[in-house]
Design a protein around this motif. Structure first.
Motif, short mmCIF file in Angstrom:
data_model
loop_
_atom_site.label_atom_id
_atom_site.label_comp_id
_atom_site.label_asym_id
_atom_site.label_seq_id
_atom_site.Cartn_x
_atom_site.Cartn_y
_atom_site.Cartn_z
N ALA A 1 0.91 -1.17 -0.01
CA ALA A 1 -0.01 -0.07 -0.07
C ALA A 1 0.92 1.34 -0.01
O ALA A 1 0.48 2.17 -0.69
CB ALA A 1 -1.13 0.09 1.28
N THR A 2 1.96 1.23 0.70
CA THR A 2 2.73 2.29 0.72
C THR A 2 3.36 2.68 -0.56
O THR A 2 3.58 3.74 -1.15
CB THR A 2 3.96 2.12 2.00
N MET A 3 4.16 1.46 -1.07
CA MET A 3 4.78 1.54 -2.68
C MET A 3 3.68 2.15 -3.53
O MET A 3 4.02 2.88 -4.52
CB MET A 3 5.26 0.29 -2.97
N ASN A 4 2.38 1.71 -3.57
CA ASN A 4 1.43 2.22 -4.53
C ASN A 4 1.22 3.70 -4.09
O ASN A 4 1.05 4.39 -5.31
CB ASN A 4 0.07 1.36 -4.35
N LYS A 5 1.27 4.17 -2.99
CA LYS A 5 1.11 5.46 -2.81
C LYS A 5 2.25 6.41 -3.44
O LYS A 5 2.12 7.38 -4.03
CB LYS A 5 0.77 5.72 -1.06
N TRP A 6 3.46 5.83 -3.14
CA TRP A 6 4.67 6.65 -3.58
C TRP A 6 4.58 6.34 -5.03
O TRP A 6 5.19 7.46 -5.86
CB TRP A 6 5.85 5.84 -3.05
N TYR A 7 4.35 5.28 -5.83
CA TYR A 7 4.25 5.33 -7.20
C TYR A 7 2.99 6.18 -7.95
O TYR A 7 3.49 6.84 -8.74
CB TYR A 7 3.63 3.86 -7.69
N ILE B 1 1.53 -2.74 -6.83
CA ILE B 1 2.43 -1.20 -6.76
C ILE B 1 1.99 -0.26 -7.59
O ILE B 1 1.54 0.80 -7.57
CB ILE B 1 3.98 -1.75 -6.71
N MET B 2 1.74 -0.81 -8.89
CA MET B 2 1.48 0.16 -10.22
C MET B 2 -0.27 0.59 -10.06
O MET B 2 -0.68 1.24 -10.97
CB MET B 2 1.87 -0.45 -11.24
N GLY B 3 -0.86 -0.36 -9.31
CA GLY B 3 -2.37 0.06 -9.07
C GLY B 3 -3.04 -0.73 -10.25
O GLY B 3 -4.42 -0.27 -10.35
N THR B 4 -2.53 -1.55 -10.96
CA THR B 4 -3.27 -2.19 -12.03
C THR B 4 -4.31 -3.28 -11.43
O THR B 4 -5.16 -3.83 -12.03
CB THR B 4 -2.43 -2.86 -13.16
N GLU B 5 -3.93 -3.64 -10.32
CA GLU B 5 -4.78 -4.58 -9.49
C GLU B 5 -5.11 -3.81 -7.90
O GLU B 5 -3.99 -3.68 -7.47
CB GLU B 5 -4.12 -5.79 -9.42
N THR B 6 -6.18 -3.74 -7.65
CA THR B 6 -6.45 -3.11 -6.23
C THR B 6 -5.96 -4.19 -5.12
O THR B 6 -6.08 -5.19 -5.00
CB THR B 6 -8.02 -2.83 -5.89
N LEU B 7 -5.57 -3.40 -3.90
CA LEU B 7 -5.17 -4.33 -2.85
C LEU B 7 -6.37 -5.00 -2.23
O LEU B 7 -6.11 -5.75 -1.20
CB LEU B 7 -4.52 -3.50 -1.87
N ASP B 8 -7.57 -4.73 -2.45
CA ASP B 8 -8.70 -5.40 -2.05
C ASP B 8 -8.85 -6.72 -2.38
O ASP B 8 -9.39 -7.90 -1.70
CB ASP B 8 -10.01 -4.87 -2.76
N ASN B 9 -7.71 -7.30 -3.35
CA ASN B 9 -7.64 -8.57 -3.96
C ASN B 9 -6.38 -9.38 -2.96
O ASN B 9 -6.13 -10.36 -3.33
CB ASN B 9 -7.31 -8.57 -5.32
N PHE B 10 -5.96 -8.59 -2.10
CA PHE B 10 -4.78 -9.30 -1.44
C PHE B 10 -5.18 -10.51 -0.92
O PHE B 10 -4.16 -11.61 -1.03
CB PHE B 10 -4.24 -8.28 -0.32
N ASP B 11 -6.17 -10.75 -0.18
CA ASP B 11 -6.54 -11.90 0.43
C ASP B 11 -6.62 -13.06 -0.65
O ASP B 11 -6.32 -14.31 -0.23
CB ASP B 11 -7.78 -11.95 1.32
#
Length: 529
Positions: free
Chosen positions: A265-271, A491-501
Protein backbone atom coordinates in the motif's frame (compact mmCIF):
# COMPACT_ATOMS: atom_id res chain seq x y z
CA UNK A 1 21.13 -36.23 13.46
CA UNK A 2 22.78 -39.11 11.70
CA UNK A 3 26.43 -39.30 12.73
CA UNK A 4 28.73 -39.68 9.77
CA UNK A 5 30.68 -42.90 9.68
CA UNK A 6 34.30 -41.81 9.96
CA UNK A 7 36.89 -43.13 7.56
CA UNK A 8 40.38 -42.59 8.95
CA UNK A 9 43.39 -42.36 6.72
CA UNK A 10 46.41 -43.24 8.72
CA UNK A 11 49.42 -41.11 7.91
CA UNK A 12 50.89 -37.67 7.51
CA UNK A 13 53.48 -36.65 4.95
CA UNK A 14 56.20 -34.09 4.81
CA UNK A 15 55.26 -31.11 2.63
CA UNK A 16 57.67 -29.39 0.28
CA UNK A 17 60.81 -27.86 1.73
CA UNK A 18 59.69 -24.57 0.23
CA UNK A 19 56.67 -24.40 2.51
CA UNK A 20 56.85 -21.87 5.31
CA UNK A 21 57.14 -22.73 8.98
CA UNK A 22 53.38 -22.40 9.33
CA UNK A 23 52.65 -24.93 6.62
CA UNK A 24 55.49 -27.18 7.63
CA UNK A 25 53.84 -27.38 11.06
CA UNK A 26 50.93 -29.07 9.27
CA UNK A 27 53.18 -31.89 8.07
CA UNK A 28 54.10 -34.95 10.10
CA UNK A 29 56.21 -38.05 9.52
CA UNK A 30 56.60 -40.09 6.39
CA UNK A 31 54.29 -43.13 6.46
CA UNK A 32 51.87 -43.86 3.65
CA UNK A 33 48.25 -42.82 3.16
CA UNK A 34 45.73 -43.83 0.59
CA UNK A 35 43.30 -41.37 -0.99
CA UNK A 36 39.82 -42.19 -2.29
CA UNK A 37 41.22 -43.10 -5.68
CA UNK A 38 43.59 -45.59 -4.03
CA UNK A 39 46.78 -43.71 -4.97
CA UNK A 40 49.58 -43.58 -2.42
CA UNK A 41 50.10 -40.01 -1.26
CA UNK A 42 53.73 -40.11 -0.20
CA UNK A 43 54.95 -37.45 -2.63
CA UNK A 44 54.64 -33.69 -2.17
CA UNK A 45 52.04 -31.89 -4.26
CA UNK A 46 53.52 -30.41 -7.42
CA UNK A 47 50.41 -29.07 -9.15
CA UNK A 48 46.64 -29.04 -9.02
CA UNK A 49 43.76 -27.98 -11.24
CA UNK A 50 41.48 -25.34 -9.74
CA UNK A 51 38.07 -24.39 -11.22
CA UNK A 52 36.68 -21.00 -10.18
CA UNK A 53 34.59 -18.17 -11.59
CA UNK A 54 36.67 -15.24 -12.86
CA UNK A 55 35.16 -12.13 -11.26
CA UNK A 56 33.92 -9.69 -13.98
CA UNK A 57 36.27 -6.87 -12.87
CA UNK A 58 39.15 -9.34 -13.09
CA UNK A 59 38.01 -10.75 -16.44
CA UNK A 60 38.29 -7.25 -17.91
CA UNK A 61 42.06 -7.17 -17.29
CA UNK A 62 43.28 -10.80 -17.15
CA UNK A 63 42.69 -14.25 -18.60
CA UNK A 64 43.39 -16.20 -15.40
CA UNK A 65 43.79 -15.78 -11.66
CA UNK A 66 47.26 -17.18 -12.25
CA UNK A 67 48.21 -13.59 -13.18
CA UNK A 68 47.26 -12.25 -9.71
CA UNK A 69 50.26 -11.18 -7.61
CA UNK A 70 48.96 -12.97 -4.50
CA UNK A 71 48.47 -16.29 -6.32
CA UNK A 72 51.96 -16.01 -7.83
CA UNK A 73 53.36 -15.45 -4.34
CA UNK A 74 51.43 -18.42 -2.89
CA UNK A 75 52.81 -20.66 -5.63
CA UNK A 76 56.35 -19.38 -5.04
CA UNK A 77 56.07 -19.99 -1.29
CA UNK A 78 54.59 -23.49 -1.56
CA UNK A 79 56.12 -24.81 -4.77
CA UNK A 80 52.62 -25.88 -5.88
CA UNK A 81 51.63 -24.91 -9.41
CA UNK A 82 47.94 -23.96 -9.59
CA UNK A 83 46.39 -24.46 -13.04
CA UNK A 84 43.23 -22.36 -13.13
CA UNK A 85 40.15 -23.23 -15.14
CA UNK A 86 37.51 -20.51 -15.52
CA UNK A 87 33.96 -20.95 -16.85
CA UNK A 88 32.85 -18.54 -19.57
CA UNK A 89 31.55 -15.24 -18.22
CA UNK A 90 27.85 -15.41 -17.37
CA UNK A 91 27.72 -19.22 -17.65
CA UNK A 92 28.81 -20.21 -14.13
CA UNK A 93 25.82 -22.36 -13.17
CA UNK A 94 25.45 -24.10 -16.52
CA UNK A 95 29.14 -24.96 -16.75
CA UNK A 96 29.23 -26.18 -13.14
CA UNK A 97 26.34 -28.56 -13.91
CA UNK A 98 28.05 -29.83 -17.07
CA UNK A 99 31.30 -30.35 -15.17
CA UNK A 100 29.81 -32.34 -12.27
CA UNK A 101 27.95 -34.51 -14.77
CA UNK A 102 31.28 -35.56 -16.31
CA UNK A 103 33.45 -38.40 -15.02
CA UNK A 104 36.64 -36.37 -14.64
CA UNK A 105 36.61 -33.17 -12.61
CA UNK A 106 39.34 -30.67 -11.64
CA UNK A 107 41.11 -31.29 -8.30
CA UNK A 108 39.41 -28.31 -6.61
CA UNK A 109 36.11 -26.65 -7.50
CA UNK A 110 35.42 -23.26 -5.90
CA UNK A 111 31.65 -22.79 -5.92
CA UNK A 112 28.47 -22.50 -3.87
CA UNK A 113 28.25 -26.27 -3.45
CA UNK A 114 24.77 -26.19 -1.94
CA UNK A 115 23.58 -25.21 -5.43
CA UNK A 116 24.47 -28.76 -6.54
CA UNK A 117 21.19 -30.56 -7.39
CA UNK A 118 20.15 -31.91 -3.98
CA UNK A 119 22.75 -29.80 -2.16
CA UNK A 120 26.32 -30.47 -1.01
CA UNK A 121 25.20 -33.58 0.91
CA UNK A 122 24.00 -35.12 -2.35
CA UNK A 123 27.31 -34.17 -4.01
CA UNK A 124 29.08 -36.09 -1.23
CA UNK A 125 26.78 -39.10 -1.70
CA UNK A 126 27.44 -38.94 -5.43
CA UNK A 127 31.19 -38.98 -4.67
CA UNK A 128 31.66 -35.69 -6.52
CA UNK A 129 32.80 -33.94 -3.33
CA UNK A 130 35.07 -35.16 -0.53
CA UNK A 131 34.13 -33.81 2.93
CA UNK A 132 36.98 -32.53 5.10
CA UNK A 133 36.10 -34.26 8.39
CA UNK A 134 38.63 -37.08 8.01
CA UNK A 135 41.40 -34.68 6.98
CA UNK A 136 41.28 -31.99 9.66
CA UNK A 137 44.49 -33.23 11.28
CA UNK A 138 46.19 -31.99 8.10
CA UNK A 139 44.39 -28.61 8.34
CA UNK A 140 45.36 -27.16 11.74
CA UNK A 141 44.74 -23.54 10.71
CA UNK A 142 41.18 -24.12 9.51
CA UNK A 143 40.49 -26.49 12.43
CA UNK A 144 41.51 -23.80 14.94
CA UNK A 145 39.21 -21.23 13.27
CA UNK A 146 36.22 -23.60 13.32
CA UNK A 147 36.90 -24.65 16.94
CA UNK A 148 36.96 -21.01 18.00
CA UNK A 149 33.82 -20.14 16.00
CA UNK A 150 31.25 -22.97 16.30
CA UNK A 151 28.65 -21.04 14.28
CA UNK A 152 31.11 -20.88 11.36
CA UNK A 153 31.44 -24.66 11.56
CA UNK A 154 27.63 -25.05 11.38
CA UNK A 155 27.50 -22.79 8.33
CA UNK A 156 30.30 -24.74 6.66
CA UNK A 157 28.66 -28.14 7.24
CA UNK A 158 25.83 -30.20 5.81
CA UNK A 159 22.92 -31.37 7.97
CA UNK A 160 24.78 -34.65 8.46
CA UNK A 161 27.79 -32.81 9.87
CA UNK A 162 30.03 -33.13 6.80
CA UNK A 163 32.41 -30.19 6.25
CA UNK A 164 31.74 -29.12 2.66
CA UNK A 165 35.12 -27.61 1.81
CA UNK A 166 37.45 -24.72 2.51
CA UNK A 167 35.16 -21.73 3.12
CA UNK A 168 35.37 -18.04 2.28
CA UNK A 169 35.01 -16.27 5.64
CA UNK A 170 34.40 -12.59 6.42
CA UNK A 171 35.80 -12.08 9.90
CA UNK A 172 34.03 -8.83 10.89
CA UNK A 173 30.37 -7.77 10.77
CA UNK A 174 31.20 -4.63 8.76
CA UNK A 175 32.48 -6.89 5.96
CA UNK A 176 29.13 -8.66 5.82
CA UNK A 177 27.31 -5.49 4.72
CA UNK A 178 28.00 -4.12 1.27
CA UNK A 179 24.54 -3.03 0.08
CA UNK A 180 21.98 -0.73 1.65
CA UNK A 181 19.80 2.40 1.40
CA UNK A 182 21.63 5.51 0.20
CA UNK A 183 20.58 9.11 -0.40
CA UNK A 184 21.89 12.32 -1.97
CA UNK A 185 23.29 14.27 0.96
CA UNK A 186 23.85 17.41 -1.14
CA UNK A 187 20.12 17.44 -2.00
CA UNK A 188 19.20 17.05 1.67
CA UNK A 189 21.51 19.91 2.61
CA UNK A 190 20.10 22.16 -0.12
CA UNK A 191 16.55 21.58 1.17
CA UNK A 192 17.64 21.75 4.84
CA UNK A 193 16.53 18.16 5.53
CA UNK A 194 18.01 15.39 7.66
CA UNK A 195 18.74 11.81 6.62
CA UNK A 196 15.38 10.01 7.02
CA UNK A 197 14.99 7.12 9.47
CA UNK A 198 11.27 6.22 9.57
CA UNK A 199 8.94 5.48 6.65
CA UNK A 200 7.06 8.75 7.39
CA UNK A 201 10.33 10.72 7.31
CA UNK A 202 11.19 9.04 4.02
CA UNK A 203 7.84 10.17 2.60
CA UNK A 204 8.51 13.77 3.65
CA UNK A 205 11.98 13.76 2.08
CA UNK A 206 10.81 12.10 -1.15
CA UNK A 207 8.00 14.66 -1.52
CA UNK A 208 10.55 17.47 -1.12
CA UNK A 209 12.82 15.87 -3.71
CA UNK A 210 9.85 15.70 -6.09
CA UNK A 211 8.57 19.22 -5.58
CA UNK A 212 11.53 21.48 -4.69
CA UNK A 213 13.94 21.01 -7.62
CA UNK A 214 17.01 19.84 -5.67
CA UNK A 215 19.02 19.27 -8.86
CA UNK A 216 18.43 22.92 -9.70
CA UNK A 217 17.67 22.62 -13.42
CA UNK A 218 14.22 24.21 -13.19
CA UNK A 219 12.50 21.00 -14.31
CA UNK A 220 10.50 18.47 -12.30
CA UNK A 221 12.65 15.61 -13.58
CA UNK A 222 13.86 14.26 -10.24
CA UNK A 223 13.35 10.60 -9.42
CA UNK A 224 12.99 10.71 -5.62
CA UNK A 225 13.62 6.97 -5.15
CA UNK A 226 14.64 4.14 -7.47
CA UNK A 227 14.18 0.67 -5.96
CA UNK A 228 12.91 -2.67 -7.30
CA UNK A 229 9.62 -4.24 -6.23
CA UNK A 230 9.93 -6.10 -2.93
CA UNK A 231 13.18 -4.34 -1.95
CA UNK A 232 14.20 -5.72 1.44
CA UNK A 233 15.32 -2.34 2.82
CA UNK A 234 11.74 -1.06 2.69
CA UNK A 235 9.62 -4.23 2.90
CA UNK A 236 11.60 -5.14 6.02
CA UNK A 237 10.37 -1.98 7.76
CA UNK A 238 6.91 -3.57 7.81
CA UNK A 239 8.31 -6.74 9.40
CA UNK A 240 7.86 -8.86 6.28
CA UNK A 241 10.71 -9.40 3.82
CA UNK A 242 9.91 -10.61 0.31
CA UNK A 243 11.13 -14.08 1.28
CA UNK A 244 11.19 -16.69 4.04
CA UNK A 245 12.14 -15.59 7.56
CA UNK A 246 11.85 -17.08 11.05
CA UNK A 247 10.32 -15.95 14.34
CA UNK A 248 11.53 -17.96 17.35
CA UNK A 249 12.57 -20.80 15.00
CA UNK A 250 9.18 -20.89 13.25
CA UNK A 251 9.42 -20.32 9.48
CA UNK A 252 7.16 -17.71 7.87
CA UNK A 253 6.82 -16.38 4.35
CA UNK A 254 6.77 -12.59 4.13
CA UNK A 255 4.63 -12.03 1.00
CA UNK A 256 1.54 -13.65 2.60
CA UNK A 257 1.77 -11.78 5.93
CA UNK A 258 -0.45 -8.73 6.75
CA UNK A 259 2.61 -6.46 7.01
CA UNK A 260 3.40 -7.11 3.35
CA UNK A 261 0.02 -5.68 2.39
CA UNK A 262 0.94 -2.48 4.29
CA UNK A 263 4.26 -2.35 2.44
CA UNK A 264 2.49 -2.74 -0.93
CA UNK A 265 0.00 0.00 0.00
CA UNK A 266 2.89 2.36 0.81
CA UNK A 267 4.68 1.59 -2.45
CA UNK A 268 1.43 2.09 -4.36
CA UNK A 269 1.03 5.51 -2.75
CA UNK A 270 4.62 6.48 -3.59
CA UNK A 271 4.16 5.27 -7.17
CA UNK A 272 0.89 7.19 -7.63
CA UNK A 273 2.49 10.39 -6.33
CA UNK A 274 5.51 10.09 -8.62
CA UNK A 275 7.98 9.41 -5.81
CA UNK A 276 8.92 5.91 -6.99
CA UNK A 277 10.50 5.85 -10.45
CA UNK A 278 7.70 5.19 -12.93
CA UNK A 279 10.00 2.78 -14.82
CA UNK A 280 11.14 0.90 -11.69
CA UNK A 281 9.98 -2.45 -13.09
CA UNK A 282 12.11 -2.24 -16.25
CA UNK A 283 15.19 -0.25 -15.19
CA UNK A 284 18.38 -2.27 -15.62
CA UNK A 285 21.93 -1.56 -14.40
CA UNK A 286 22.81 0.54 -17.46
CA UNK A 287 19.70 2.72 -17.10
CA UNK A 288 20.35 3.08 -13.36
CA UNK A 289 23.88 4.33 -14.11
CA UNK A 290 22.49 6.86 -16.60
CA UNK A 291 19.85 8.15 -14.19
CA UNK A 292 22.22 8.50 -11.24
CA UNK A 293 25.05 10.14 -13.22
CA UNK A 294 22.40 12.26 -14.99
CA UNK A 295 21.72 13.89 -11.61
CA UNK A 296 18.14 12.63 -11.41
CA UNK A 297 18.04 10.05 -8.62
CA UNK A 298 17.61 11.17 -5.01
CA UNK A 299 17.83 7.81 -3.27
CA UNK A 300 18.21 4.11 -3.99
CA UNK A 301 19.72 0.93 -2.60
CA UNK A 302 23.34 0.55 -3.71
CA UNK A 303 26.68 -1.12 -3.08
CA UNK A 304 29.46 0.43 -1.01
CA UNK A 305 32.16 0.20 -3.68
CA UNK A 306 30.16 -0.40 -6.85
CA UNK A 307 27.70 2.32 -5.78
CA UNK A 308 28.71 5.04 -3.31
CA UNK A 309 32.40 4.84 -4.24
CA UNK A 310 31.82 4.44 -7.97
CA UNK A 311 29.33 7.28 -8.43
CA UNK A 312 31.21 9.77 -6.25
CA UNK A 313 34.37 9.05 -8.26
CA UNK A 314 32.50 9.43 -11.56
CA UNK A 315 30.92 12.76 -10.55
CA UNK A 316 33.74 14.46 -8.63
CA UNK A 317 34.98 16.48 -11.62
CA UNK A 318 31.71 17.44 -13.31
CA UNK A 319 29.82 18.01 -10.07
CA UNK A 320 32.09 18.51 -7.02
CA UNK A 321 29.15 18.89 -4.60
CA UNK A 322 27.72 15.45 -5.53
CA UNK A 323 27.57 13.41 -2.33
CA UNK A 324 25.88 10.08 -1.55
CA UNK A 325 25.62 8.82 2.03
CA UNK A 326 24.22 5.63 3.49
CA UNK A 327 21.05 5.90 5.52
CA UNK A 328 19.79 3.61 8.30
CA UNK A 329 17.41 0.86 7.32
CA UNK A 330 13.98 2.47 7.72
CA UNK A 331 11.60 1.55 10.54
CA UNK A 332 7.93 2.34 11.15
CA UNK A 333 8.49 4.06 14.50
CA UNK A 334 11.19 6.46 15.62
CA UNK A 335 13.84 4.92 17.85
CA UNK A 336 13.21 1.32 16.73
CA UNK A 337 16.20 -0.78 15.73
CA UNK A 338 15.74 -2.21 12.24
CA UNK A 339 15.51 -6.01 12.11
CA UNK A 340 15.96 -6.81 8.42
CA UNK A 341 18.71 -5.62 6.12
CA UNK A 342 21.12 -6.86 3.47
CA UNK A 343 23.73 -8.78 5.47
CA UNK A 344 25.71 -11.78 4.32
CA UNK A 345 26.72 -14.62 6.61
CA UNK A 346 30.33 -14.72 7.84
CA UNK A 347 30.64 -18.06 6.01
CA UNK A 348 29.28 -17.04 2.63
CA UNK A 349 28.46 -20.46 1.14
CA UNK A 350 31.33 -20.40 -1.38
CA UNK A 351 33.66 -23.37 -0.76
CA UNK A 352 36.84 -24.62 -2.40
CA UNK A 353 35.69 -28.24 -2.54
CA UNK A 354 38.05 -31.17 -3.07
CA UNK A 355 36.48 -33.32 -5.78
CA UNK A 356 36.19 -37.08 -6.07
CA UNK A 357 38.67 -36.88 -8.97
CA UNK A 358 41.46 -35.54 -6.73
CA UNK A 359 44.34 -38.05 -6.48
CA UNK A 360 46.25 -36.16 -3.76
CA UNK A 361 43.65 -35.30 -1.13
CA UNK A 362 45.94 -35.04 1.91
CA UNK A 363 48.49 -32.82 0.16
CA UNK A 364 45.72 -30.65 -1.34
CA UNK A 365 44.26 -30.20 2.15
CA UNK A 366 47.66 -29.10 3.46
CA UNK A 367 48.08 -26.66 0.58
CA UNK A 368 44.66 -25.03 0.99
CA UNK A 369 45.05 -24.91 4.78
CA UNK A 370 48.17 -22.77 4.32
CA UNK A 371 45.91 -19.97 3.05
CA UNK A 372 44.36 -19.79 6.56
CA UNK A 373 47.73 -19.43 8.28
CA UNK A 374 48.94 -15.99 9.39
CA UNK A 375 51.39 -15.81 6.50
CA UNK A 376 48.88 -17.19 3.96
CA UNK A 377 46.20 -14.74 5.14
CA UNK A 378 48.62 -11.84 4.71
CA UNK A 379 49.49 -12.88 1.14
CA UNK A 380 45.92 -13.49 -0.07
CA UNK A 381 44.73 -10.17 1.39
CA UNK A 382 47.74 -7.97 0.68
CA UNK A 383 49.88 -9.63 -2.01
CA UNK A 384 53.67 -9.39 -2.04
CA UNK A 385 55.55 -7.43 0.60
CA UNK A 386 57.53 -4.55 -0.87
CA UNK A 387 55.51 -4.67 -4.09
CA UNK A 388 51.82 -4.36 -3.20
CA UNK A 389 52.09 -3.68 0.55
CA UNK A 390 54.57 -2.67 3.19
CA UNK A 391 54.47 -3.15 6.95
CA UNK A 392 54.05 0.09 8.91
CA UNK A 393 54.32 -0.41 12.69
CA UNK A 394 53.57 -4.08 12.05
CA UNK A 395 50.38 -3.32 10.07
CA UNK A 396 50.11 -4.03 6.31
CA UNK A 397 49.54 -0.92 4.20
CA UNK A 398 48.86 -1.08 0.46
CA UNK A 399 51.34 0.66 -1.83
CA UNK A 400 50.51 2.92 -4.76
CA UNK A 401 50.63 -0.15 -7.03
CA UNK A 402 47.17 -0.84 -5.58
CA UNK A 403 45.81 2.45 -4.26
CA UNK A 404 47.13 4.72 -7.03
CA UNK A 405 47.74 2.29 -9.86
CA UNK A 406 50.48 3.48 -12.26
CA UNK A 407 48.64 1.91 -15.23
CA UNK A 408 45.56 3.98 -14.41
CA UNK A 409 43.43 0.99 -13.38
CA UNK A 410 40.38 1.92 -11.27
CA UNK A 411 40.87 0.87 -7.67
CA UNK A 412 38.49 -2.12 -7.94
CA UNK A 413 40.55 -3.56 -10.83
CA UNK A 414 43.88 -2.71 -9.20
CA UNK A 415 42.83 -4.78 -6.20
CA UNK A 416 41.77 -7.69 -8.41
CA UNK A 417 45.13 -7.55 -10.26
CA UNK A 418 47.14 -7.96 -7.07
CA UNK A 419 45.17 -9.65 -4.29
CA UNK A 420 42.53 -12.32 -3.71
CA UNK A 421 40.89 -10.62 -0.72
CA UNK A 422 38.74 -8.38 -2.93
CA UNK A 423 36.86 -11.37 -4.35
CA UNK A 424 36.33 -14.69 -2.56
CA UNK A 425 38.18 -17.94 -2.09
CA UNK A 426 39.44 -20.44 0.48
CA UNK A 427 40.66 -17.91 3.04
CA UNK A 428 39.62 -15.34 5.64
CA UNK A 429 39.01 -11.84 4.32
CA UNK A 430 41.11 -9.55 6.52
CA UNK A 431 39.26 -6.60 8.08
CA UNK A 432 42.45 -4.53 7.55
CA UNK A 433 41.99 -5.10 3.80
CA UNK A 434 38.38 -3.92 3.91
CA UNK A 435 39.29 -0.72 5.77
CA UNK A 436 41.74 0.24 3.03
CA UNK A 437 39.53 -0.89 0.14
CA UNK A 438 36.49 0.99 1.37
CA UNK A 439 38.16 4.30 2.17
CA UNK A 440 35.72 7.15 1.63
CA UNK A 441 34.24 8.53 4.90
CA UNK A 442 30.77 8.11 3.36
CA UNK A 443 31.47 4.42 2.77
CA UNK A 444 32.88 3.88 6.27
CA UNK A 445 29.83 5.54 7.82
CA UNK A 446 27.44 3.55 5.61
CA UNK A 447 29.11 0.29 6.74
CA UNK A 448 28.44 1.23 10.37
CA UNK A 449 24.83 2.25 9.69
CA UNK A 450 24.04 -0.84 7.61
CA UNK A 451 25.59 -3.08 10.30
CA UNK A 452 22.99 -1.82 12.78
CA UNK A 453 20.24 -4.36 12.05
CA UNK A 454 19.39 -7.07 14.60
CA UNK A 455 19.04 -9.83 11.95
CA UNK A 456 17.14 -11.78 14.63
CA UNK A 457 14.59 -13.08 12.11
CA UNK A 458 17.04 -13.94 9.35
CA UNK A 459 17.05 -17.50 8.03
CA UNK A 460 20.42 -19.19 8.53
CA UNK A 461 22.03 -20.96 5.53
CA UNK A 462 19.77 -24.01 5.63
CA UNK A 463 19.83 -26.84 3.10
CA UNK A 464 16.70 -28.28 1.50
CA UNK A 465 16.77 -32.09 1.85
CA UNK A 466 17.77 -33.89 -1.36
CA UNK A 467 14.48 -35.82 -1.41
CA UNK A 468 12.52 -32.52 -1.22
CA UNK A 469 14.60 -30.49 -3.64
CA UNK A 470 12.75 -31.18 -6.90
CA UNK A 471 9.31 -30.71 -5.33
CA UNK A 472 10.42 -27.54 -3.56
CA UNK A 473 11.99 -26.15 -6.72
CA UNK A 474 8.83 -26.88 -8.70
CA UNK A 475 6.60 -25.11 -6.14
CA UNK A 476 8.82 -22.03 -5.87
CA UNK A 477 9.32 -21.62 -9.63
CA UNK A 478 5.57 -21.36 -10.27
CA UNK A 479 4.92 -19.44 -7.07
CA UNK A 480 7.60 -16.78 -7.68
CA UNK A 481 6.39 -16.15 -11.22
CA UNK A 482 2.83 -15.54 -9.98
CA UNK A 483 3.88 -13.58 -6.88
CA UNK A 484 6.27 -11.23 -8.72
CA UNK A 485 3.64 -10.43 -11.34
CA UNK A 486 1.04 -9.65 -8.65
CA UNK A 487 3.42 -7.45 -6.63
CA UNK A 488 4.03 -5.27 -9.70
CA UNK A 489 0.29 -4.99 -10.31
CA UNK A 490 -0.41 -4.04 -6.68
CA UNK A 491 2.32 -1.37 -6.65
CA UNK A 492 1.36 0.11 -10.02
CA UNK A 493 -2.33 0.00 -9.14
CA UNK A 494 -3.43 -2.14 -12.07
CA UNK A 495 -4.84 -4.45 -9.41
CA UNK A 496 -6.44 -3.20 -6.20
CA UNK A 497 -5.17 -4.34 -2.81
CA UNK A 498 -8.76 -5.41 -2.04
CA UNK A 499 -7.59 -8.56 -3.85
CA UNK A 500 -4.71 -9.23 -1.42
CA UNK A 501 -6.55 -12.01 0.45
CA UNK A 502 -7.40 -13.67 -2.86
CA UNK A 503 -3.72 -13.43 -3.88
CA UNK A 504 -2.74 -15.16 -0.60
CA UNK A 505 -5.22 -17.97 -1.31
CA UNK A 506 -3.73 -18.36 -4.79
CA UNK A 507 -0.25 -18.74 -3.26
CA UNK A 508 -1.63 -21.38 -0.90
CA UNK A 509 -3.10 -23.16 -3.91
CA UNK A 510 0.35 -23.09 -5.52
CA UNK A 511 1.83 -24.87 -2.49
CA UNK A 512 3.31 -22.17 -0.24
CA UNK A 513 2.29 -24.05 2.93
CA UNK A 514 4.19 -27.12 1.73
CA UNK A 515 7.22 -24.96 0.87
CA UNK A 516 7.10 -23.42 4.37
CA UNK A 517 7.02 -26.93 5.87
CA UNK A 518 10.06 -27.99 3.80
CA UNK A 519 11.89 -24.87 4.97
CA UNK A 520 10.85 -25.58 8.57
CA UNK A 521 12.29 -29.10 8.44
CA UNK A 522 15.50 -27.69 6.97
CA UNK A 523 15.70 -25.08 9.77
CA UNK A 524 15.16 -27.77 12.41
CA UNK A 525 17.98 -29.83 10.91
CA UNK A 526 20.27 -26.78 10.79
CA UNK A 527 19.58 -26.02 14.47
CA UNK A 528 20.48 -29.62 15.32
CA UNK A 529 23.82 -29.60 13.48
Amino acid sequence: MHARKMRRYAAIFTMLGLLTTTLAACSGGGSESTGPAGKEQNEPLKSLTYWVDLFPDAAAIMKSYGEVTAWKEIQAKTGVEVNFQHPAQGQLGEQFNLMVASNKMPDVVDYGWNAYPGGAQKAIRDKKLIPLNDYLEHAPNLSKLLDENPEWRKMASTDDGDLIGFPFIREDVTQQVFLGPAIRKDWLDKLNLSVPETIDEWYTVLKAFKEQDPNGNGEADEIPILIPAGELAFAGAFGTPNDFYQENNTVKYGPIEPGFKEYLATMNKWYNEGLLDKDFATTDAKMTDAKITGNQVGSTVMFLNGGIGKYMDLMKVSQPDFQIVGSPYPTLNSGEQPVFGHMDNPVTGIFAGITGSNQNVVETVKFLDYLYSDEGKLIVNFGKEGETYKLVDGEPQYTDAVLNNPDGLPISQAFRKHIMGATSGPFVQDVRHTKQYTIKPEQQEAMKLWSGTTQEKKMPPITIAAEDSSRYSSIMTDLNTFKDEKILKFIMGTETLDNFDNYVEMLKGLGIDEAIQIQQEALDRYNSR
